[in-house]
Design a protein around this motif. Structure first.
Motif, PDB file in Angstrom:
ATOM      1  N   GLY A  47      38.908  28.026  62.151  1.00  0.00           N
ATOM      2  CA  GLY A  47      38.552  28.683  60.904  1.00  0.00           C
ATOM      3  C   GLY A  47      38.435  27.722  59.736  1.00  0.00           C
ATOM      4  O   GLY A  47      37.683  27.967  58.800  1.00  0.00           O
ATOM      5  N   CYS A  58      34.681  26.698  60.249  1.00  0.00           N
ATOM      6  CA  CYS A  58      33.780  27.816  59.993  1.00  0.00           C
ATOM      7  C   CYS A  58      34.407  29.050  60.625  1.00  0.00           C
ATOM      8  O   CYS A  58      34.858  29.010  61.763  1.00  0.00           O
ATOM      9  CB  CYS A  58      32.411  27.558  60.622  1.00  0.00           C
ATOM     10  SG  CYS A  58      31.295  28.956  60.421  1.00  0.00           S
ATOM     11  N   ASN A  59      34.456  30.150  59.882  1.00  0.00           N
ATOM     12  CA  ASN A  59      35.106  31.360  60.376  1.00  0.00           C
ATOM     13  C   ASN A  59      34.307  32.064  61.452  1.00  0.00           C
ATOM     14  O   ASN A  59      34.855  32.811  62.244  1.00  0.00           O
ATOM     15  CB  ASN A  59      35.364  32.341  59.227  1.00  0.00           C
ATOM     16  CG  ASN A  59      36.189  31.714  58.121  1.00  0.00           C
ATOM     17  OD1 ASN A  59      35.797  31.702  56.971  1.00  0.00           O
ATOM     18  ND2 ASN A  59      37.335  31.165  58.496  1.00  0.00           N
ATOM     19  N   ALA A  61      35.124  30.847  64.822  1.00  0.00           N
ATOM     20  CA  ALA A  61      36.556  31.110  64.965  1.00  0.00           C
ATOM     21  C   ALA A  61      36.787  32.560  65.350  1.00  0.00           C
ATOM     22  O   ALA A  61      37.574  32.863  66.245  1.00  0.00           O
ATOM     23  CB  ALA A  61      37.286  30.792  63.662  1.00  0.00           C
ATOM     24  N   ILE A  62      36.067  33.461  64.681  1.00  0.00           N
ATOM     25  CA  ILE A  62      36.234  34.883  64.985  1.00  0.00           C
ATOM     26  C   ILE A  62      35.757  35.166  66.405  1.00  0.00           C
ATOM     27  O   ILE A  62      36.361  35.928  67.149  1.00  0.00           O
ATOM     28  CB  ILE A  62      35.475  35.732  63.951  1.00  0.00           C
ATOM     29  CG1 ILE A  62      36.198  35.645  62.596  1.00  0.00           C
ATOM     30  CG2 ILE A  62      35.370  37.177  64.387  1.00  0.00           C
ATOM     31  CD1 ILE A  62      35.387  36.093  61.421  1.00  0.00           C
ATOM     32  N   ASN A 113      41.496  35.656  59.758  1.00  0.00           N
ATOM     33  CA  ASN A 113      40.768  34.403  59.911  1.00  0.00           C
ATOM     34  C   ASN A 113      39.974  33.972  58.681  1.00  0.00           C
ATOM     35  O   ASN A 113      39.983  32.795  58.318  1.00  0.00           O
ATOM     36  CB  ASN A 113      39.865  34.448  61.147  1.00  0.00           C
ATOM     37  CG  ASN A 113      39.534  33.062  61.603  1.00  0.00           C
ATOM     38  OD1 ASN A 113      38.682  32.404  61.021  1.00  0.00           O
ATOM     39  ND2 ASN A 113      40.253  32.583  62.603  1.00  0.00           N
ATOM     40  N   PRO A 114      39.280  34.900  57.984  1.00  0.00           N
ATOM     41  CA  PRO A 114      38.520  34.457  56.805  1.00  0.00           C
ATOM     42  C   PRO A 114      39.396  33.816  55.730  1.00  0.00           C
ATOM     43  O   PRO A 114      38.875  33.178  54.825  1.00  0.00           O
ATOM     44  CB  PRO A 114      37.886  35.755  56.295  1.00  0.00           C
ATOM     45  CG  PRO A 114      37.769  36.613  57.498  1.00  0.00           C
ATOM     46  CD  PRO A 114      38.992  36.299  58.316  1.00  0.00           C
ATOM     47  N   CYS A 146      37.228  27.769  55.005  1.00  0.00           N
ATOM     48  CA  CYS A 146      36.195  27.102  55.797  1.00  0.00           C
ATOM     49  C   CYS A 146      35.469  26.051  54.964  1.00  0.00           C
ATOM     50  O   CYS A 146      35.617  25.990  53.752  1.00  0.00           O
ATOM     51  CB  CYS A 146      35.185  28.119  56.331  1.00  0.00           C
ATOM     52  SG  CYS A 146      34.056  28.737  55.086  1.00  0.00           S
ATOM     53  N   PRO A 195      34.435  37.990  53.090  1.00  0.00           N
ATOM     54  CA  PRO A 195      33.933  36.915  53.957  1.00  0.00           C
ATOM     55  C   PRO A 195      32.405  36.899  53.893  1.00  0.00           C
ATOM     56  O   PRO A 195      31.789  37.925  53.604  1.00  0.00           O
ATOM     57  CB  PRO A 195      34.404  37.337  55.344  1.00  0.00           C
ATOM     58  CG  PRO A 195      35.428  38.383  55.148  1.00  0.00           C
ATOM     59  CD  PRO A 195      35.196  39.000  53.820  1.00  0.00           C
ATOM     60  N   SER A 217      30.269  35.935  58.760  1.00  0.00           N
ATOM     61  CA  SER A 217      31.613  36.282  59.229  1.00  0.00           C
ATOM     62  C   SER A 217      31.742  37.788  59.395  1.00  0.00           C
ATOM     63  O   SER A 217      32.319  38.265  60.371  1.00  0.00           O
ATOM     64  CB  SER A 217      32.684  35.817  58.246  1.00  0.00           C
ATOM     65  OG  SER A 217      32.595  34.453  58.020  1.00  0.00           O
TER      66      SER A 217
END
Lengths: 674, 157
Positions: free
Chosen positions: A411, A414-415, A418-419, A438-439, A443, A631, A635
């Motif tokens: 994250g 970059c989220n 990651a998500i 996560n956001p 990032c 986000p 995201s």
């Protein structure tokens, strides 16, 4: 029997049994990915054609049993009981026979037409294990096909056996004897089930077993009135009788005897070759270092650092190429359209709106491709479980799972990927929490905002100020995760009962398949949502007709003017601040780009305007707002893809409120202190 | 056999036999289906760097449990002790070796592997432990010796 009938088979098996490899080998490229209805468990389907007949293959979630205690198990069991596939291919890890057969036993007790794909025969052999296939077929009463899925061995024969399934008589079901005492009780209970539910097709013995085992779904069916009353009485009587006789709870006794039977099967059908180390020597050696007290955490951090470097450093030049391409495409489209005398609005819509917007998202594709390359390597090699083992203590303190660590680290880059990386988490609770917080991991797209504002207001302590922002993100993530856990997941216990599978070399093909699947999902799903959002933002910035793009008199400028008073308590109640934040929803870098566009660029008067309009406090508040609020569209699209609209709404809603509250708090409380 | 205890207390390298399971039905059921059924042998493989979770070997594979989950499993430890704790002069039989492949190979070179009979001849509480295997004398460093587990030899096997 019509020969043209389409056959549907399900693929069941333990996690790490090579089920995915079997699925890929069986169906090659003919696959589609979706979700099981109503749940966010991935549903994969594929097809293969054998001697002109098409067979549909449904990949069930990997499970250790069919007890309906986890979401995956429930999905698998519901599918098997409701849709009744023509065959169930049970993928069994030959090197770990006893535990893998536990699922097979349950499948057979359910009455499913099972074919065993005895996978990883090569590993079993290298561990000195010799399996008597004929004997196994005879004891279990099913067809057994030895395979090495990673090398494509045995796949054709498996297709043949699946193809022939409708010619064979249905299997008799597994005659496990649970011993005279339990069998006596079972017989009584089976009789009562037959009387109470004459139309249940799964077989009375299976339901009787489930009732005796205290299966939650079976007990829930008992809640009914009428015929269930008699059944309940019989169950109580049988259960107490058995408990007194055995001196332990019946549930444990049933599983114990089922395993006892399987232990006997394994002993009867396998032989250990003398002189070969029974354990996996290499795997143990790697573990001795990788999960050791001293090296466990350094090795993990090193690998994470390497992943990060690879994804964002090696990905950067590729991302630049994509960026340059879309810049060129926008320019070229613009000049071609202008030459064709297309109206200005159309040129602007296509170049600034569509190509610009979609391009700003497709820029992530190289990073995502590399990231999923690394993740599938980590996962298929078996390291992912070790990472979770090493980090679980720490993440458990935060209310998360050991495996949550990787999405959190990613994250910071970059989220979006990651998500998407949260798919490695099995429990819904862990997955939702990790997605939601996560956001808050700052990032790299937030960095331009920090650079701009610290450059104007905090020239001396730039590094420190930026560091506090990253730290704030982490602290908020912990607090939000704990809060949401208490609010939404109070009941759910997610124990860490995690297999540490032996390490093995991932195959080129499976890694590439996995990577491609993920990247394509991103391009397709995120791409459509983002194209729409980009056009929407463009419309808001260009309407009504004739206004300058994103100026005060455009719709977005007027909306900015409406929102500005709300931002006033935070010390930046300007229409252009609101507009830049709104543009930042598309991509957070655009906060800076929009500020620049409105105030004549960084070279022009932007710095003066900022230093006139902000105080250090409100500037810090603005940076916090940029970190926390909604986000970016990509995201949000990723969150939507991984969850549902409710969670997505929550992710958007709570971050707006939280960001605004913090910005106001910083400005107001800070104002009192200074 | 000793008195029962819970699996979270089974020291690294030690083995036990599952005797029973406690806890809520859901988690008990999951532990059962993963193979922790009464009568099964379990070995503690290692503890994670931060003290939790713990890795175990059961039914020929490895898995990890948090301490809170391991505490639901009642085990009876197998009566065996590290060579460093074994009495001098008694007939012993090696029951198992806890260590990586390198350690096991080095021990095998000294003819020490499960099933081998030996006698501990000298132990001064510091420094190496002296043993005799098949009438040959060996010296084992204390670190190595602490990973060799032995049982009293009652003449069978």
């Amino acid at each position: 029997m019509s020969a043209k009938r389409k056959i549907e088979v399900a693929l069941a098996g333990n996690p790490n049994s090579g089920k995915t490899s079997i699925f890929n080998a069986l169906t090659r490229a003919k696959q589609s990915v979706g979700n099981w209805p109503g749940v966010t468990v991935e549903r994969k389907e594929g097809r293969f054609v054998f001697e002109g007949h098409e067979t549909k293959v449904v990949d069930l979630p990997g499970t250790y049993a069919l007890d309906a205690y986890t979401l995956d198990e429930r999905v698998a069991r519901d599918y098997l009981t409701c849709e009744k596939p023509d065959a169930v291919v049970a993928v069994v890890d030959a090197s770990n026979l006893e535990r893998n057969l536990y699922l097979v036993a349950q499948l057979l007790e359910l009455g499913a037409p099972v074919i065993i794909a005895l996978n990883m025969m090569d590993v079993a052999r290298s561990r000195g294990l010799e399996i008597d296939i004929d004997r196994l077929e005879k004891v279990l009463g099913v067809k057994v096909v030895p395979t090495v899925a990673s090398k494509g061995v045995g796949i054709e024969r498996l297709q043949q056996v699946v193809h022939d399934i409708h010619r064979d008589a249905p299997p008799p079901g597994l005659p496990i004897s649970y011993g005279d005492d339990i069998e006596g009780g079972l017989a009584q209970l089976t009789e009562a089930v037959r009387a109470a539910w004459p139309d249940r097709t799964e077989g009375a013995r299976w339901w009787a077993l489930k009732l005796l085992e205290g299966d939650s779904d079976a007990l829930a069916l008992l809640a009914g009135d009428g015929a269930e009353n008699a059944l309940r009485e019989v169950l109580d009587k049988v259960r107490t009788g058995l408990e007194k006789h055995i001196g332990a709870d019946v549930e444990t006794a049933v599983v114990e005897r089922r395993y006892g039977f399987l232990n006997g099967v394994v002993r009867e059908c396998t032989r250990r070759l003398p002189g070969v180390a029974g354990r996996l020597a290499t795997s143990e050696n790697i573990d001795w270092v990788v999960t050791s007290r001293w090296f466990g955490i350094p090795v993990f951090l090193l690998l994470m650092w390497g992943t990060f470097q690879l994804v964002f450093t090696a990905g950067a030049p590729l991302a630049d190429i994509v960026d340059t391409f879309f810049g060129w495409l926008g320019g070229a489209t613009g000049s071609v359209l202008s030459a064709a005398r297309a109206p200005d609005w159309l040129v602007s819509l296509l170049t600034e709106g569509l190509i610009g917007g979609v391009g700003s998202v497709l820029v992530f594709v190289p990073n995502i491709v590399i990231l999923f390359l690394v993740i599938s390597l980590l996962e298929e090699s078996g390291y992912m479980a070790r990472a979770a083992f090493v980090m679980d203590r720490f993440m458990h303190l935060l209310g998360l799972h050991g495996k949550s660590f990787i999405p959190m680290i990613i994250g910071f880059g970059c989220n979006v990927p990651a998500i998407m990386a949260t798919r490695t988490l099995e429990s819904r609770k862990d997955r939702m929490l990790t997605v939601l917080v996560n956001p808050l991991m700052s990032c790299s797209a937030r960095l331009p905002v920090y650079i701009l504002f610290t450059g104007v207001f905090f020239t001396r302590q730039r590094g420190l100020v930026v560091f506090t922002l990253y730290l704030l993100g982490i602290v908020l993530a912990v607090l939000v995760a704990r809060l949401f856990k208490r609010v939404f997941f109070k009941q759910e216990v997610a124990p860490l009962i995690m297999e540490l599978p032996p390490y093995h070399l991932p195959t080129f093909r499976s890694v590439l398949t996995h990577m491609w699947e993920r990247a394509w999902l991103f391009v397709r799903k995120a791409g459509t949502v983002i194209a729409l959002a980009s056009v929407l933002i463009w419309l808001l910035a260009s309407l009504p007709w004739g206004v300058e793009y994103a100026s005060e008199s455009s719709i977005i400028g007027r909306l900015g003017g409406l929102v500005a008073p709300i931002l006033k308590p935070a010390g930046f109640g300007y229409w252009w601040a609101a507009v830049s934040l709104a543009a930042g929803v598309v991509a957070k870098e655009l906060v800076v780009a929009t500020l620049g566009a409105i105030h004549g660029g960084v070279a022009g008067g932007l710095n003066q305007v900022l230093s006139r309009s902000f105080t250090p406090l409100s500037a810090y508040g603005f940076m916090v707002m940029s970190l926390v609020y909604i986000p970016c569209v990509a995201s949000v699209a990723a969150i939507w893809r991984e969850t549902n609209w409710r969670w997505t709404a929550l992710a958007v809603g709570h971050t707006i409120v939280l960001g605004w509250l913090l910005a106001v708090l910083i400005y107001q409380v800070g104002g009192l202190l200074t | 056999m000793r008195e029962p205890m819970t699996l979270d207390n089974l020291a690294v390298g030690r083995r036990g036999i599952v005797r029973g399971l406690q806890g809520q039905s859901g988690i008990r059921r999951r532990l059962l289906s993963m193979g922790f059924v009464p009568g099964t042998e379990v070995e503690t493989i290692r503890v994670a760097p931060m003290g939790d979770p713990i890795a175990f070997e059961v039914k020929g594979y490895n898995l990890s449990l948090r301490r809170e989950e391991a505490a639901f499993i009642e085990v009876e430890t197998i009566e065996e002790f590290a060579l460093t704790e074994a009495p001098v002069g008694k007939a012993l039989v090696v029951s198992h070796v806890h260590g990586g492949w390198g350690l096991r190979r080095r021990l095998r070179r000294a003819m020490i592997e499960p099933g081998v009979r030996l006698v501990k001849t000298r132990d001064n509480w510091v420094g190496p432990v002296a043993i005799s295997v098949a009438d040959q004398m060996h010296q084992l460093g204390r670190g190595m010796a602490s990973r060799v587990f032995v049982q009293a030899d009652n003449g069978q096997s």
